[in-house]
Design a protein around this motif. Structure first.
Motif, PDB file in Angstrom:
ATOM      1  N   SER A 160      20.452  -5.118  56.764  1.00  0.00           N
ATOM      2  CA  SER A 160      20.150  -5.019  55.330  1.00  0.00           C
ATOM      3  C   SER A 160      21.424  -4.954  54.500  1.00  0.00           C
ATOM      4  O   SER A 160      21.511  -5.562  53.427  1.00  0.00           O
ATOM      5  CB  SER A 160      19.249  -3.820  55.052  1.00  0.00           C
ATOM      6  OG  SER A 160      19.787  -2.628  55.572  1.00  0.00           O
ATOM      7  N   GLY A 205      14.443   2.436  55.834  1.00  0.00           N
ATOM      8  CA  GLY A 205      15.719   1.969  55.319  1.00  0.00           C
ATOM      9  C   GLY A 205      16.776   3.055  55.319  1.00  0.00           C
ATOM     10  O   GLY A 205      16.476   4.242  55.163  1.00  0.00           O
ATOM     11  N   VAL A 242      18.012  -1.652  50.481  1.00  0.00           N
ATOM     12  CA  VAL A 242      16.926  -1.801  51.441  1.00  0.00           C
ATOM     13  C   VAL A 242      15.708  -1.045  50.922  1.00  0.00           C
ATOM     14  O   VAL A 242      15.821   0.028  50.341  1.00  0.00           O
ATOM     15  CB  VAL A 242      17.353  -1.303  52.841  1.00  0.00           C
ATOM     16  CG1 VAL A 242      17.722   0.174  52.835  1.00  0.00           C
ATOM     17  CG2 VAL A 242      16.294  -1.593  53.889  1.00  0.00           C
ATOM     18  N   ILE A 301      12.372  -5.655  51.463  1.00  0.00           N
ATOM     19  CA  ILE A 301      13.518  -6.220  52.180  1.00  0.00           C
ATOM     20  C   ILE A 301      13.329  -6.070  53.686  1.00  0.00           C
ATOM     21  O   ILE A 301      13.583  -7.003  54.459  1.00  0.00           O
ATOM     22  CB  ILE A 301      14.818  -5.552  51.711  1.00  0.00           C
ATOM     23  CG1 ILE A 301      15.126  -5.980  50.262  1.00  0.00           C
ATOM     24  CG2 ILE A 301      15.988  -5.895  52.639  1.00  0.00           C
ATOM     25  CD1 ILE A 301      16.281  -5.239  49.633  1.00  0.00           C
TER      26      ILE A 301
END
Length: 365
Positions: A166, A98, A307, A311
């Motif tokens: 995201s 992320g 994120v 996710i």
């Protein structure tokens, strides 16, 4: 000035370093990251420069501590080291990371807000690790922040989820869109295009894609946009309100020259509607959002990327099932870590045909 790329003890890797305001430089003596018991080190295979990176280069004061370090926050790669307490990942795993690596061992996380003050983003971390544009990348709390990439998912699909999807999906979630709602997306670069896709998946009815490039309009249509508004055809607020026969239910601000774009979003949104800001306006002084009356009875949120492993896994599932195709954002492919600066230059408006470049630090494909 004295170069921040001077030799330092233990420096063993390359990385694209923010040397000073407006200048990056490829350094080859950066300290390799150290792996703690809950952490992991990945070897980036693909990276994607972001407009946020270009903003940071021009406004390094916005992220204290970023000078003298490798920048970058969008990457996928291979795990090359894991800490003794990491349970779900092993060396060799192909993983997505992320754009904001969260610390889940905080009171903020326990209260439902994982983005603590020592979150890693843009190369800034609690222990001052390097960013993603380097030969190795530190991932805090690997079991919570990494996601394995399924074999059926390509590198380009996966890396577009780490920030572009995201961020946009989080913005649409915060807009609380109901089926049939009208949604205006202001700015249809990579973030805006993902917002169009997310709004369509959320059940929006009319989706207004606001931009100027035909390439982006074409992709927005594929993602589910129904109406197309050009800045070049006049005031976008008037165009949207006229086309919609009144203000829209929600506006998603994904770009613009300055924060006056937020005003436009507020003006085109109905009472009891929602305006979500996903854009970064780092280079300007704070400005009033809008006339007070236009904020009354409206919800406004400025949303940072949210994120984590859960996710990322949800987004990977959507791609695996064919619900949307994030790789359509990728317009340029480069190879080799030395090409990172060229890709950044593309994201800074140097190439009008560019939506999102990627750089492969390993073989392309």
């Amino acid at each position: 000035m004295v170069s921040v790329l001077k030799e330092s003890e233990g420096a063993k890797m390359k990385g694209l370093v923010l040397v000073e305001k407006g200048r990056v430089e490829m350094g080859d003596n950066l300290p390799e990251p150290k792996c703690g018991p809950y952490d992991a080190i990945i070897k980036p295979h693909i990276v994607a420069p972001c407009t946020s990176d270009t903003h940071i280069i021009e406004n390094p004061h916005a992220v204290p501590g970023c000078l003298g370090k490798a920048i970058g926050h969008e990457t996928c790669g291979y795990v090359v080291e894991v800490g003794s307490e990491v349970k779900d990942f092993k060396i060799g795993d192909r993983v997505a990371v992320g754009a904001a690596i969260n610390n889940f061992r905080t009171k903020e996380a326990q209260a439902g807000y994982a983005r603590a003050h020592n979150m890693t983003v843009y190369g800034k971390a609690e222990n001052w690790q390097q960013g993603a544009f380097a030969e190795k990348y530190f991932v805090f709390d690997a079991d919570m922040n990494l996601a394995k990439i399924p074999e059926s998912i390509t590198w380009e699909q996966a890396v577009m989820l780490t920030d572009m999807a995201s961020t946009s999906f989080e913005g649409i979630r915060n807009a609380n869109i109901r089926f049939g709602d009208s949604v205006a997306v202001i700015g249809i670069g990579a973030i805006g295009l993902m917002a169009v896709a997310a709004a369509a998946l959320a059940g929006a009815g009319r989706i207004y894609a606001i931009g100027s490039r035909q390439l982006c309009f074409d992709i927005a249509k594929e993602y589910g946009a129904t109406d197309f508004i050009s800045y070049r055809d006049g005031d976008i607020v008037q165009q949207v309100v006229t086309a919609n026969d009144g203000p829209v239910d929600s506006a998603i601000v994904c770009g613009g020259k300055d924060s006056s774009t937020i005003n436009q979003g507020l003006f085109m949104t109905k009472k009891n509607g929602t305006v979500i800001n996903l854009a970064s306006f780092m280079g300007e002084e704070a400005k009033p959002l809008a006339y007070y009356g236009f904020l009354m009875d409206k919800t406004f949120k400025s949303v940072l990327v949210d994120v984590n492993r859960e996710i990322l896994e949800r987004l990977l599932t959507l791609v695996e099932l064919g619900r949307f195709s994030p790789e359509k954002l990728v317009t340029h492919r480069l190879e080799g870590i030395e090409s990172t600066e060229e890709a950044l230059h593309m994201m800074n408006g140097a190439n009008r045909d560019c939506i999102k470049p990627v750089v492969y630090y390993g073989p392309i494909g």
